[in-house]
Scaffold this active site. Structure first.
Site, PDB file in Angstrom:
ATOM      1  N   ARG A 145       0.820  -1.238   0.000  1.00 55.10           N
ATOM      2  CA  ARG A 145       0.000   0.000   0.000  1.00 55.10           C
ATOM      3  C   ARG A 145       0.845   1.276   0.000  1.00 55.10           C
ATOM      4  NH1 ARG A 145      -3.091  -2.803   3.758  1.00 55.10           N
ATOM      5  NH2 ARG A 145      -4.895  -3.787   2.784  1.00 55.10           N
ATOM      6  N   LYS A 169       4.006  11.969 -10.587  1.00 55.41           N
ATOM      7  CA  LYS A 169       3.191  11.048 -11.394  1.00 55.41           C
ATOM      8  C   LYS A 169       3.954   9.755 -11.610  1.00 55.41           C
ATOM      9  CE  LYS A 169       0.761  14.212 -14.494  1.00 55.41           C
ATOM     10  NZ  LYS A 169       0.652  14.497 -15.943  1.00 55.41           N
ATOM     11  N   GLU A 194      12.199  19.871 -23.871  1.00 54.53           N
ATOM     12  CA  GLU A 194      11.391  20.211 -22.684  1.00 54.53           C
ATOM     13  C   GLU A 194      11.989  21.428 -21.960  1.00 54.53           C
ATOM     14  OE1 GLU A 194       8.503  18.802 -22.068  1.00 54.53           O
ATOM     15  OE2 GLU A 194       8.570  16.816 -23.017  1.00 54.53           O
ATOM     16  N   LYS A 218       9.247  23.630 -13.447  1.00 55.12           N
ATOM     17  CA  LYS A 218       8.212  22.578 -13.397  1.00 55.12           C
ATOM     18  C   LYS A 218       7.673  22.426 -11.978  1.00 55.12           C
ATOM     19  CE  LYS A 218       6.389  18.207 -14.501  1.00 55.12           C
ATOM     20  NZ  LYS A 218       6.491  16.820 -14.928  1.00 55.12           N
ATOM     21  N   ASN A 242       1.620  21.580 -21.287  1.00 58.00           N
ATOM     22  CA  ASN A 242       1.229  20.871 -22.508  1.00 58.00           C
ATOM     23  C   ASN A 242       1.589  21.623 -23.784  1.00 58.00           C
ATOM     24  OD1 ASN A 242       0.156  18.602 -21.346  1.00 58.00           O
ATOM     25  ND2 ASN A 242      -1.870  19.524 -21.101  1.00 58.00           N
ATOM     26  N   HIS A 284       2.506  19.923 -27.021  1.00 59.89           N
ATOM     27  CA  HIS A 284       2.177  18.515 -26.855  1.00 59.89           C
ATOM     28  C   HIS A 284       0.909  18.068 -27.579  1.00 59.89           C
ATOM     29  CE1 HIS A 284       5.420  18.625 -24.021  1.00 59.89           C
ATOM     30  NE2 HIS A 284       5.261  17.364 -23.661  1.00 59.89           N
ATOM     31  N   HIS A 342       2.077  15.128 -29.599  1.00 62.19           N
ATOM     32  CA  HIS A 342       1.612  13.762 -29.364  1.00 62.19           C
ATOM     33  C   HIS A 342       1.076  13.118 -30.643  1.00 62.19           C
ATOM     34  CE1 HIS A 342       1.107  14.204 -24.737  1.00 62.19           C
ATOM     35  NE2 HIS A 342       2.247  13.597 -25.036  1.00 62.19           N
ATOM     36  N   HIS A 365      10.007  11.405 -28.141  1.00 62.70           N
ATOM     37  CA  HIS A 365       9.033  12.356 -27.588  1.00 62.70           C
ATOM     38  C   HIS A 365       9.520  13.804 -27.760  1.00 62.70           C
ATOM     39  CE1 HIS A 365       6.001  14.011 -24.931  1.00 62.70           C
ATOM     40  NE2 HIS A 365       6.956  14.600 -24.236  1.00 62.70           N
TER      41      HIS A 365
HETATM   42  N1  LIG Z   1       6.031  11.068 -14.608  1.00 60.16           N
HETATM   43  C1  LIG Z   1       6.063  12.137 -15.370  1.00 60.16           C
HETATM   44  O1  LIG Z   1       5.614  13.220 -14.999  1.00 60.16           O
HETATM   45  C2  LIG Z   1       6.655  12.032 -16.741  1.00 60.16           C
HETATM   46  C3  LIG Z   1       6.960  13.188 -17.476  1.00 60.16           C
HETATM   47  C4  LIG Z   1       7.572  13.055 -18.716  1.00 60.16           C
HETATM   48  C5  LIG Z   1       7.859  11.795 -19.206  1.00 60.16           C
HETATM   49  N2  LIG Z   1       7.538  10.690 -18.482  1.00 60.16           N
HETATM   50  C6  LIG Z   1       7.843   9.334 -18.976  1.00 60.16           C
HETATM   51  O2  LIG Z   1       9.251   9.216 -19.110  1.00 60.16           O
HETATM   52  C7  LIG Z   1       9.518   8.243 -20.127  1.00 60.16           C
HETATM   53  C8  LIG Z   1      10.610   8.759 -21.020  1.00 60.16           C
HETATM   54  O3  LIG Z   1      11.759   8.982 -20.251  1.00 60.16           O
HETATM   55  P1  LIG Z   1      13.225   8.978 -20.867  1.00 60.16           P
HETATM   56  O4  LIG Z   1      13.247   9.867 -22.050  1.00 60.16           O
HETATM   57  O5  LIG Z   1      14.167   9.189 -19.767  1.00 60.16           O
HETATM   58  O6  LIG Z   1      13.317   7.506 -21.497  1.00 60.16           O
HETATM   59  P2  LIG Z   1      14.021   6.147 -20.999  1.00 60.16           P
HETATM   60  O7  LIG Z   1      13.830   5.917 -19.573  1.00 60.16           O
HETATM   61  O8  LIG Z   1      13.531   5.102 -21.942  1.00 60.16           O
HETATM   62  O9  LIG Z   1      15.569   6.433 -21.274  1.00 60.16           O
HETATM   63  C9  LIG Z   1      16.024   6.611 -22.595  1.00 60.16           C
HETATM   64  C10 LIG Z   1      17.133   5.621 -22.948  1.00 60.16           C
HETATM   65  O10 LIG Z   1      18.355   6.023 -22.330  1.00 60.16           O
HETATM   66  C11 LIG Z   1      18.916   4.955 -21.567  1.00 60.16           C
HETATM   67  N3  LIG Z   1      19.643   5.605 -20.475  1.00 60.16           N
HETATM   68  C12 LIG Z   1      19.132   6.192 -19.364  1.00 60.16           C
HETATM   69  N4  LIG Z   1      20.087   6.852 -18.693  1.00 60.16           N
HETATM   70  C13 LIG Z   1      21.252   6.670 -19.366  1.00 60.16           C
HETATM   71  C14 LIG Z   1      22.571   7.137 -19.174  1.00 60.16           C
HETATM   72  N5  LIG Z   1      22.903   7.971 -18.179  1.00 60.16           N
HETATM   73  N6  LIG Z   1      23.513   6.743 -20.052  1.00 60.16           N
HETATM   74  C15 LIG Z   1      23.179   5.943 -21.116  1.00 60.16           C
HETATM   75  N7  LIG Z   1      21.938   5.508 -21.362  1.00 60.16           N
HETATM   76  C16 LIG Z   1      20.974   5.868 -20.503  1.00 60.16           C
HETATM   77  C17 LIG Z   1      17.743   4.108 -21.186  1.00 60.16           C
HETATM   78  O11 LIG Z   1      18.112   2.783 -20.908  1.00 60.16           O
HETATM   79  C18 LIG Z   1      16.870   4.210 -22.449  1.00 60.16           C
HETATM   80  O12 LIG Z   1      17.335   3.319 -23.429  1.00 60.16           O
HETATM   81  C19 LIG Z   1       8.214   7.963 -20.825  1.00 60.16           C
HETATM   82  O13 LIG Z   1       7.721   6.728 -20.405  1.00 60.16           O
HETATM   83  C20 LIG Z   1       7.299   9.065 -20.345  1.00 60.16           C
HETATM   84  O14 LIG Z   1       5.935   8.679 -20.299  1.00 60.16           O
HETATM   85  C21 LIG Z   1       6.961  10.789 -17.268  1.00 60.16           C
HETATM   86 ZN   LIG Z   2       6.764  16.147 -22.818  1.00 62.68          ZN
END
Ligand SMILES: NC(=O)c1ccc[n+]([C@@H]2O[C@H](COP(=O)([O-])OP(=O)(O)OC[C@H]3O[C@@H](n4cnc5c(N)ncnc54)[C@H](O)[C@@H]3O)[C@@H](O)[C@H]2O)c1
Ligand SMILES: [Zn+2]
Length: 356
Positions: A116, A138, A180, A225, A243, A246, A250, A262
């Site tokens: 939980r 989130k 971003e 943010k 947004n 976006h 999107h 993205h």
């Molecule tokens: N919770 C939120 O508010 C929020 C906001 C924006 C995005 N997101 C989510 O975040 C995700 C995208 O995140 P992301 O762009 O970090 O993608 P990701 O986590 O897939 O990372 C991108 C790639 O980089 C690699 N990687 C990570 N750190 C590394 C490093 N230091 N050196 C080498 N490789 C590395 C990962 O293994 C992956 O292949 C999506 O799922 C999206 O929905 C969430």
């Molecule tokens: Zn975004």
């Protein structure tokens, strides 16, 4: 150089070299009997051992999930949760998310639901996860019907960001994060936007990633943010400005079959949406051009792919949950650093036939 952004319940620390002291910082922010570091298959070989060592004699397990958005699922959530249960983790557990946004969202959701809810600490390793995904609380996973459809709000006990790890990040992932950061400048801070203009293109070089400018960029983006989400924790009003870019972004991301990252799709989205804002008399003339020029400097795409027609994009935007009855909702800038409000004072603008 160290910087800290204090939110109501926790602190975000940005510090070069912080990776070598993760264990003690996690123990301080969220003391527990046992720790689980969740990471992915790309980050584990780079930083897994290094982080584990910082926990000293404390009980700590490393759990590695396959890298990539396609693994941000209920199945992976179940596997990680089952592993915690079968290896005897109890209520007195702290979860550490070591990786990009995929790991952060998934590990955060595991933490939100295990027993939980147990504390978790974010150790974001991509630019996008440092300045965006790890701020706001989130967490969640995707389902076959769409992204982030199952999840929960669960605030971390701390966020620990080490800009040095960006040196190993693939270049396209790095510049995706810049989209971003540029968005943060447009929606909230003209001075910051100007600083990015000055610091690019050096900032995206190998040395630039390790510079004070990079640390300042990460910190300022987090502040922007954090400030927006703390005023609007559950997404009723102000948070809508995040947004920007976006709505179109999107649709472009979806129509590219996710071959565009993205951040790349959002870069195109910001150019198109700021153009719409100018054409509707909402944004000052020249706003779109200045955004476009900066995105070009960050080596991000700014034009819609030729394969995508206006009609196709409009249809894709209408299936977006934000669209209704032929009108498309956008968060639009008034000028660099300030978002436009509608007559009712809202930050969303319904615009008909935006692509004609
Ligand atoms: N919770 C939120 O508010 C929020 C906001 C924006 C995005 N997101 C989510 O975040 C995700 C995208 O995140 P992301 O762009 O970090 O993608 P990701 O986590 O897939 O990372 C991108 C790639 O980089 C690699 N990687 C990570 N750190 C590394 C490093 N230091 N050196 C080498 N490789 C590395 C990962 O293994 C992956 O292949 C999506 O799922 C999206 O929905 C969430
Ligand atoms: Zn975004």
């Amino acid at each position: 150089m160290v910087s800290e952004v204090k939110l109501s319940d926790y602190t975000i620390t940005v510090e070069r070299g912080l990776m070598s002291t993760i264990g003690e910082r996690v123990r301080k922010a969220a003391p527990a009997h046992r720790y689980a570091v969740i990471t992915d298959s790309n980050v584990e070989p780079l930083y897994g051992d290094k982080v584990l060592k910082t926990f000293g004699n404390t009980q700590v397990d490393l759990i590695t999930i396959p890298a990539g958005e396609s693994h941000k699922t209920r199945e992976t959530w179940a596997e990680v949760t089952d592993r915690l249960i079968t290896t005897g983790f109890g209520r007195d557990t702290t979860i550490v998310a070591l990786g990009g946004g995929v790991v952060g969202d998934l590990a955060g959701f595991v933490a939100a639901t295990f027993m939980r809810g147990v504390p978790f600490v974010q150790v974001p390793t991509t630019l996008l996860s440092m300045i965006d995904a790890s701020v706001g609380g989130k967490t969640g996973v995707d389902t076959p019907a769409g992204k982030n459809l199952v999840g929960s709000f669960h605030q971390p006990a701390a966020v620990l960001a080490d800009p040095q790890v960006l040196a190993t990040l693939a270049f396209n992932e790095l510049r995706g994060g810049f989209a971003e950061a540029i968005k943060h400048g447009v929606i909230a801070d003209a001075l910051y936007f100007g600083n990015i203009e000055k610091a690019l293109p050096k900032l995206i070089s190998v040395d630039g990633v390790k510079s004070n400018d990079m640390l300042s960029l990460i910190t300022r983006s987090i502040e922007i943010k954090a400030d927006i989400v703390s005023q609007d924790e559950r997404e009723h009003g102000l948070r809508k400005i995040l947004n920007f870019g976006h709505t179109v972004g999107h649709a472009v991301e979806l129509l590219s079959g996710y071959t565009l990252l993205h951040g790349e799709a959002i870069a195109i989205g910001m150019v198109v949406e700021s153009r719409i804002a100018e054409q509707s008399g909402i944004a000052e003339a020249g706003t779109s051009q200045r955004i476009r020029d900066l995105l070009v400097k960050a080596e991000l795409p700014t034009e819609l792919p030729e394969s995508m027609g206006a009609e196709e994009i409009t249809v894709a935007m209408r299936t977006d949950k934000k669209a209704r009855e032929g009108e498309v909702e956008y968060a639009l800038p008034k000028r660099i650093g300030e978002m436009a409000r509608s007559k009712k004072g809202h930050y969303s603008h319904s615009i008909r036939n935006s692509f004609n």
